[in-house]
Design an enzyme around this catalytic site. Structure first.
Site, mmCIF file in Angstrom:
data_model
loop_
_atom_site.group_PDB
_atom_site.id
_atom_site.type_symbol
_atom_site.label_atom_id
_atom_site.label_comp_id
_atom_site.label_asym_id
_atom_site.label_seq_id
_atom_site.Cartn_x
_atom_site.Cartn_y
_atom_site.Cartn_z
ATOM 1 N N VAL A 69 0.821 -1.215 -0.010
ATOM 2 C CA VAL A 69 -0.021 -0.005 0.159
ATOM 3 C C VAL A 69 0.773 1.126 0.064
ATOM 4 C CG1 VAL A 69 -1.878 -0.973 0.933
ATOM 5 C CG2 VAL A 69 -0.231 -0.185 2.543
ATOM 6 N N SER A 70 0.270 2.437 -0.717
ATOM 7 C CA SER A 70 1.158 3.471 -0.843
ATOM 8 C C SER A 70 1.237 4.217 0.439
ATOM 9 C CB SER A 70 0.797 4.282 -2.020
ATOM 10 O OG SER A 70 0.672 3.535 -3.138
ATOM 11 N N THR A 71 0.203 4.495 1.273
ATOM 12 C CA THR A 71 0.256 5.226 2.557
ATOM 13 C C THR A 71 -0.110 4.447 3.682
ATOM 14 O OG1 THR A 71 -2.194 5.761 2.398
ATOM 15 C CG2 THR A 71 -0.550 7.023 1.089
ATOM 16 N N GLN A 97 -3.666 3.493 4.469
ATOM 17 C CA GLN A 97 -4.263 2.294 3.558
ATOM 18 C C GLN A 97 -4.310 1.092 4.356
ATOM 19 O OE1 GLN A 97 -2.330 3.238 -0.211
ATOM 20 N NE2 GLN A 97 -4.087 3.519 -0.995
#
Length: 232
Positions: free
Chosen positions: A53-55, A58
């Site tokens: 996940v990018s952040t 998330q």
């Protein structure tokens, strides 16, 4: 009837051990930084899952659940890392663990990488190590002939796209030159500044002149050399 212990291994089995190590195959435990782990003999082919996940906001649960249901023996996860990055801590550990015959599994292609070119090169690297790749949502599995064909078609499309971009770039540059446009970075010095520097060069050092014009001495030296070559 003997009731097995909570981990699924009876007392007699525990004494003798199991063919799969300390715990039987269905056992899974949470491992920090590696999500799920299942004890299997390393000589067997393994499914290695990767989630991302990018952040930090998330959630990985959807991906981890899908990889679990697919039967992954180990799942590595990166949190807060963009798919544009070619190197990520958990991904690097997953790739280091892979051995010939293993399969790297992701929930979706974009979890492995955002760039098609990066995906193609990464899967090609896996193939060179005799490691397969499987994307659950995209129904791509390079262990099968159809899956390999599908991925190679993606690679051909990526190469075709790069060729089109290169051709359009060259055509645009040629058209710009035909209109008299200068291709490249803007010149730091105009003709008047170079001429003035050439006149003062016998009275002042090149370093002082360059400092006054806010350029490096090497830039001024090249500009004077080109000017002299053109006008003699």
């Amino acid at each position: 009837m003997r009731i097995p212990s909570l981990d699924g291994v009876g007392p007699e089995q525990r004494a003798k051990g199991t063919p799969f190590g300390t715990f039987p195959l269905p056992y899974r435990s949470r491992v920090r930084g590696r999500a799920w782990r299942r004890s299997v003999p390393r000589s067997l082919e393994m499914l290695i899952g990767y989630a991302r996940v990018s952040t930090d906001e998330q959630n990985l649960d959807l991906q981890v659940d899908a990889l679990e249901q697919a039967g992954c023996d180990r799942i590595f996860s990166d949190t807060g890392f963009s798919g544009a990055l070619t190197s990520r801590p958990a991904l690097d550990r997953a790739i280091a663990l892979l051995r010939p015959g293993d399969t790297l599994v992701t929930w979706r292609l974009d979890r492995l990488g955002r760039s098609l070119g990066h995906l193609i090169s990464l899967v090609a690297e896996l193939e060179s190590k005799h490691v397969a790749f499987k994307s659950l949502s995209d129904a791509i599995d390079t262990r099968t002939a159809g899956g390999r064909l599908q991925f190679h078609m993606l690679g051909a499309l990526a190469e075709f796209e790069r060729s089109l971009i290169s051709e359009r770039t060259r055509a645009g540059m040629a058209a710009a030159r035909a209109r008299g446009a200068r291709i490249g970075r803007p010149a730091k010095l105009d003709a008047a500044e170079i001429d003035a520097a050439m006149v003062q060069a016998h009275r002042r050092s090149l370093a002082k002149l360059a400092e006054r014009l806010d350029v490096s001495p090497s830039t001024l030296r090249r500009a004077i050399a080109v000017r002299r070559k053109v006008f003699g």
